[in-house]
Motif scaffolding. Structure first.
Motif: not given
Length: 240
Positions: A133, A162, A165
């Motif tokens: 990430t 995803a 976040r």
């Protein structure tokens, strides 16, 4: 302001002082991109090597930063990234009035390498979930992190990260309401070519690296992470 070749001070240092004064007087505010080396050379009627030396000195003093392929910018205030028993990326930035964001770059299931297995206290080769990430503050990338979670407890975490976040929110969605940082190791090293590309930073500046282990309320290790931070943007603050 103009340079004086008979001033007893080298031309590049005069250029450095002029730009420093202009930064101090807010002619160039934090985040502003400076004119190109060619434009500055034309302004001061010198060659680009002389300008480059002045800019390099200003970068060493922490007043400028260079982004590969984008140019030279006036340095903004450094973010204090606090590491404590309860470390949360979004909370860290929100408290400093920064807009946080987390983006999932990659996700895969894989067998645990030796270092990861040791950190999570599982057997080498046991199935884990790997996530890569980025962390952003006010739309600017400040970190790239590798996260490792044991399976099957964390099946589905990639989709949750995803969607939300947020690593913390994703962990909570999987039924772990609270987790804490058991250990953090902080080190500095020079970036590789790939590090520099991912962090959008020059190769000649060190980056900060943190290795962290998180545990649930029962003390079971649930995450091992390795985060790389651009040292132009972040300083690590360790709290009890």
């Amino acid at each position: 302001m103009e340079i004086t070749r008979e001033a007893g001070l080298s031309v590049w240092r005069q250029i450095q002082q002029i730009i420093e004064i202009e930064i101090r007087e807010k002619l160039y505010v934090p985040g502003t991109r400076l004119p190109t080396e060619a434009d500055l050379a034309k302004r001061f009627q010198v060659n680009r090597h002389t300008v480059r030396r002045a800019l390099s000195r200003l970068e060493e003093r922490g007043l400028l930063r260079t982004e590969q392929g984008r140019g030279t910018f006036v340095q903004e205030a450094v973010i204090d990234y606090k590491v404590a028993s309860r470390t949360r990326f979004s909370e860290n930035l929100t408290k400093q009035h920064r807009a946080p964001n987390r983006t999932l770059l990659a996700a895969m299931d894989m067998p645990a390498p030796t270092e990861v297995a040791r950190a999570l206290r599982i057997r080498r080769g046991a199935p884990i979930v790997y996530l890569l990430t980025t962390g952003e503050a006010d739309g600017r990338r400040i970190s790239v992190s590798a996260h490792y979670f044991p399976k099957p407890r964390f099946d589905g975490i990639a989709e949750l990260v995803a969607e939300t976040r947020s690593i913390s929110t994703a962990i909570k969605r999987l039924g772990i309401d609270e987790f804490t940082r058991e250990t953090t190791r902080v080190l500095a090293r020079m970036p590789t070519t790939e590090d520099a590309r991912q962090l959008e930073m020059p190769r000649n500046r060190p980056m900060l690296v943190t290795e962290g282990i998180n545990v649930d309320a029962n003390g079971t290790r649930i995450e091992f992470s390795v985060s790389r931070f651009c040292s132009d943007w972040v300083q690590i603050v360790v709290e009890p």
